[in-house]
Design a protein around this motif. Structure first.
Motif, PDB file in Angstrom:
ATOM      1  N   PRO A 114     -19.706  39.316   1.458  1.00 32.09           N
ATOM      2  CA  PRO A 114     -19.723  38.020   0.466  1.00 32.09           C
ATOM      3  C   PRO A 114     -20.751  37.332   1.663  1.00 32.09           C
ATOM      4  N   ALA A 115     -20.589  37.583   3.340  1.00 36.63           N
ATOM      5  CA  ALA A 115     -21.461  36.584   3.755  1.00 36.63           C
ATOM      6  C   ALA A 115     -23.001  36.448   3.699  1.00 36.63           C
ATOM      7  N   THR A 116     -23.719  35.360   4.295  1.00 33.60           N
ATOM      8  CA  THR A 116     -25.118  36.025   3.347  1.00 33.60           C
ATOM      9  C   THR A 116     -25.754  35.923   4.498  1.00 33.60           C
ATOM     10  N   HIS A 117     -25.414  35.544   6.241  1.00 30.53           N
ATOM     11  CA  HIS A 117     -25.143  34.824   7.471  1.00 30.53           C
ATOM     12  C   HIS A 117     -24.682  35.432   8.629  1.00 30.53           C
ATOM     13  N   MET A 118     -24.378  36.127   9.545  1.00 27.53           N
ATOM     14  CA  MET A 118     -23.846  36.102  11.040  1.00 27.53           C
ATOM     15  C   MET A 118     -24.057  35.101  11.843  1.00 27.53           C
ATOM     16  N   HIS A 119     -23.397  34.799  12.511  1.00 27.41           N
ATOM     17  CA  HIS A 119     -23.454  33.703  13.814  1.00 27.41           C
ATOM     18  C   HIS A 119     -23.115  33.673  14.637  1.00 27.41           C
ATOM     19  N   GLY A 120     -24.018  33.875  16.062  1.00 27.88           N
ATOM     20  CA  GLY A 120     -22.997  33.922  17.224  1.00 27.88           C
ATOM     21  C   GLY A 120     -23.516  35.204  18.124  1.00 27.88           C
ATOM     22  N   LYS A 163     -17.577  32.269  -0.817  1.00 23.69           N
ATOM     23  CA  LYS A 163     -19.027  31.501  -1.516  1.00 23.69           C
ATOM     24  C   LYS A 163     -18.657  30.274  -0.803  1.00 23.69           C
ATOM     25  N   ASP A 164     -17.631  28.917  -1.060  1.00 25.62           N
ATOM     26  CA  ASP A 164     -17.579  27.995  -0.171  1.00 25.62           C
ATOM     27  C   ASP A 164     -16.015  28.497   0.452  1.00 25.62           C
ATOM     28  N   LEU A 165     -14.742  28.716   0.290  1.00 26.32           N
ATOM     29  CA  LEU A 165     -13.923  29.536   0.797  1.00 26.32           C
ATOM     30  C   LEU A 165     -14.252  30.636   1.749  1.00 26.32           C
ATOM     31  N   LEU A 166     -14.676  30.398   2.762  1.00 24.04           N
ATOM     32  CA  LEU A 166     -15.189  30.996   4.268  1.00 24.04           C
ATOM     33  C   LEU A 166     -14.403  31.944   4.574  1.00 24.04           C
ATOM     34  N   HIS A 167     -14.258  33.357   5.091  1.00 19.98           N
ATOM     35  CA  HIS A 167     -13.665  33.889   5.867  1.00 19.98           C
ATOM     36  C   HIS A 167     -13.662  33.903   7.408  1.00 19.98           C
ATOM     37  N   CYS A 168     -14.470  34.126   7.728  1.00 19.08           N
ATOM     38  CA  CYS A 168     -15.504  34.333   8.855  1.00 19.08           C
ATOM     39  C   CYS A 168     -16.091  33.309   9.637  1.00 19.08           C
ATOM     40  N   PRO A 169     -15.359  32.806  10.993  1.00 18.03           N
ATOM     41  CA  PRO A 169     -16.509  31.496  11.537  1.00 18.03           C
ATOM     42  C   PRO A 169     -17.655  32.252  12.391  1.00 18.03           C
ATOM     43  N   TYR A 170     -17.350  33.599  12.769  1.00 21.19           N
ATOM     44  CA  TYR A 170     -18.808  34.299  13.238  1.00 21.19           C
ATOM     45  C   TYR A 170     -19.545  34.318  12.000  1.00 21.19           C
ATOM     46  N   CYS A 171     -19.019  34.363  11.220  1.00 18.60           N
ATOM     47  CA  CYS A 171     -20.772  35.752   9.447  1.00 18.60           C
ATOM     48  C   CYS A 171     -21.043  33.949   8.971  1.00 18.60           C
ATOM     49  N   HIS A 172     -20.127  32.798   8.713  1.00 15.03           N
ATOM     50  CA  HIS A 172     -20.473  31.888   8.149  1.00 15.03           C
ATOM     51  C   HIS A 172     -21.044  30.344   8.880  1.00 15.03           C
ATOM     52  N   GLY A 173     -20.876  30.578  10.023  1.00 16.95           N
ATOM     53  CA  GLY A 173     -20.894  29.554  11.230  1.00 16.95           C
ATOM     54  C   GLY A 173     -19.918  28.071  11.089  1.00 16.95           C
ATOM     55  N   LEU A 174     -19.649  28.249  10.450  1.00 14.58           N
ATOM     56  CA  LEU A 174     -18.288  27.193  10.251  1.00 14.58           C
ATOM     57  C   LEU A 174     -18.791  25.282  11.089  1.00 14.58           C
ATOM     58  N   ARG A 175     -19.830  25.502  10.863  1.00 15.38           N
ATOM     59  CA  ARG A 175     -20.956  24.123  11.257  1.00 15.38           C
ATOM     60  C   ARG A 175     -20.641  22.848  10.663  1.00 15.38           C
ATOM     61  N   GLY A 176     -19.856  22.662   9.243  1.00 13.15           N
ATOM     62  CA  GLY A 176     -19.041  21.738   8.758  1.00 13.15           C
ATOM     63  C   GLY A 176     -17.954  21.002   9.224  1.00 13.15           C
ATOM     64  N   PRO A 177     -17.172  20.261   8.894  1.00 13.49           N
ATOM     65  CA  PRO A 177     -16.292  19.353   9.533  1.00 13.49           C
ATOM     66  C   PRO A 177     -14.920  20.614   9.766  1.00 13.49           C
ATOM     67  N   ARG A 178     -14.507  20.041  10.522  1.00 15.80           N
ATOM     68  CA  ARG A 178     -12.904  20.970  10.806  1.00 15.80           C
ATOM     69  C   ARG A 178     -12.021  20.974   9.578  1.00 15.80           C
ATOM     70  N   PRO A 179     -11.275  22.323   9.179  1.00 17.62           N
ATOM     71  CA  PRO A 179     -10.936  22.398   8.416  1.00 17.62           C
ATOM     72  C   PRO A 179      -9.277  21.953   7.944  1.00 17.62           C
ATOM     73  N   ALA A 180      -8.778  21.348   7.467  1.00 19.48           N
ATOM     74  CA  ALA A 180      -7.611  20.314   7.358  1.00 19.48           C
ATOM     75  C   ALA A 180      -6.150  21.548   7.385  1.00 19.48           C
ATOM     76  N   ALA A 181      -6.479  22.535   6.656  1.00 19.48           N
ATOM     77  CA  ALA A 181      -5.854  23.881   7.311  1.00 19.48           C
ATOM     78  C   ALA A 181      -6.436  25.131   6.813  1.00 19.48           C
ATOM     79  N   ARG A 182      -5.388  25.948   7.312  1.00 23.48           N
ATOM     80  CA  ARG A 182      -5.880  27.684   7.019  1.00 23.48           C
ATOM     81  C   ARG A 182      -4.644  28.368   6.250  1.00 23.48           C
ATOM     82  N   GLY A 183      -5.431  28.760   5.241  1.00 24.26           N
ATOM     83  CA  GLY A 183      -4.676  29.487   4.351  1.00 24.26           C
ATOM     84  C   GLY A 183      -4.459  31.615   3.869  1.00 24.26           C
TER      85      GLY A 183
END
Length: 181
Positions: free
Chosen positions: A47-53, A129-149
């Motif tokens: 589902p990821a369009t890009h990888m990061h790191g 899409k907007d529930l992202l599964h991988c900080p390396y693929c999606h790069g999680l550059r936005g705000p810190r998540p409130a919780a993990r599910g």
């Protein structure tokens, strides 16, 4: 020539054609080992369009990384087989769901993780899409998540680590505004 009585023999059969399996096959091929990679074609990061790191590949799509990896493995004589390993018998007889019977001196299992998604409404539709599964693929550059599910389960049943799907006080939240970046 392969027959049911005399299957093709490899130094190593790699079960899993993701980054780890391809990297192992590349190193083995460079060491002049006869290698076959069996790949079901269902990478976890699809589902990821890009990888990061990932050094020298930051921003590359996971699909492009795998394509480059396959070419590199083939360049060293590695064989790439589409399919799924169904069974491995003593003597390293490797049965594919559909395809030839293989014999190996060694088997390397690189099947990765499997995501177990929450049954909360909306999770499946928004996963990757907007529930992202991988900080390396999606790069999680936005705000810190409130919780993990979400939880991840390694393919061989070892306990998994916490995932990156986000569940907030008001239900599912995107991990960062705008989805995958």
């Amino acid at each position: 020539m392969e027959t049911p009585e005399k299957p093709e023999t490899y130094d190593v059969v790699v079960a899993g054609g993701g980054a780890a399996g391809l990297n192992a096959a590349l190193v083995l091929g460079r060491a002049r080992r006869r290698v076959a990679v069996v790949d079901a074609g269902a990478p976890r990061n699809a589902p990821a369009t890009h990888m990061h790191g990932f050094l020298s590949r930051d921003g590359m799509s996971p699909a492009d990384l795998l394509a480059v990896g396959r070419d590199e493995v083939a360049g060293y004589g590695g064989e790439l087989l589409e399919g799924r390993v169904d069974q491995i018998d003593p003597g390293f007889l490797v049965y594919l769901a559909a395809g030839p019977l293989l014999r190996a001196r060694r088997v390397l299992v690189a099947t990765g993780l499997r995501d177990e998604l929450s049954e909360l409404p909306g999770v499946r539709e928004r996963w990757g899409k907007d529930l992202l599964h991988c900080p390396y693929c999606h790069g999680l550059r936005g705000p810190r998540p409130a919780a993990r599910g979400a939880r991840h389960r390694p393919g061989l049943g070892r306990p998994g680590a916490a995932g990156a799907a986000v569940v907030g006080r008001r239900g599912l939240l995107p991990a960062h505004p705008g989805g995958d970046r």
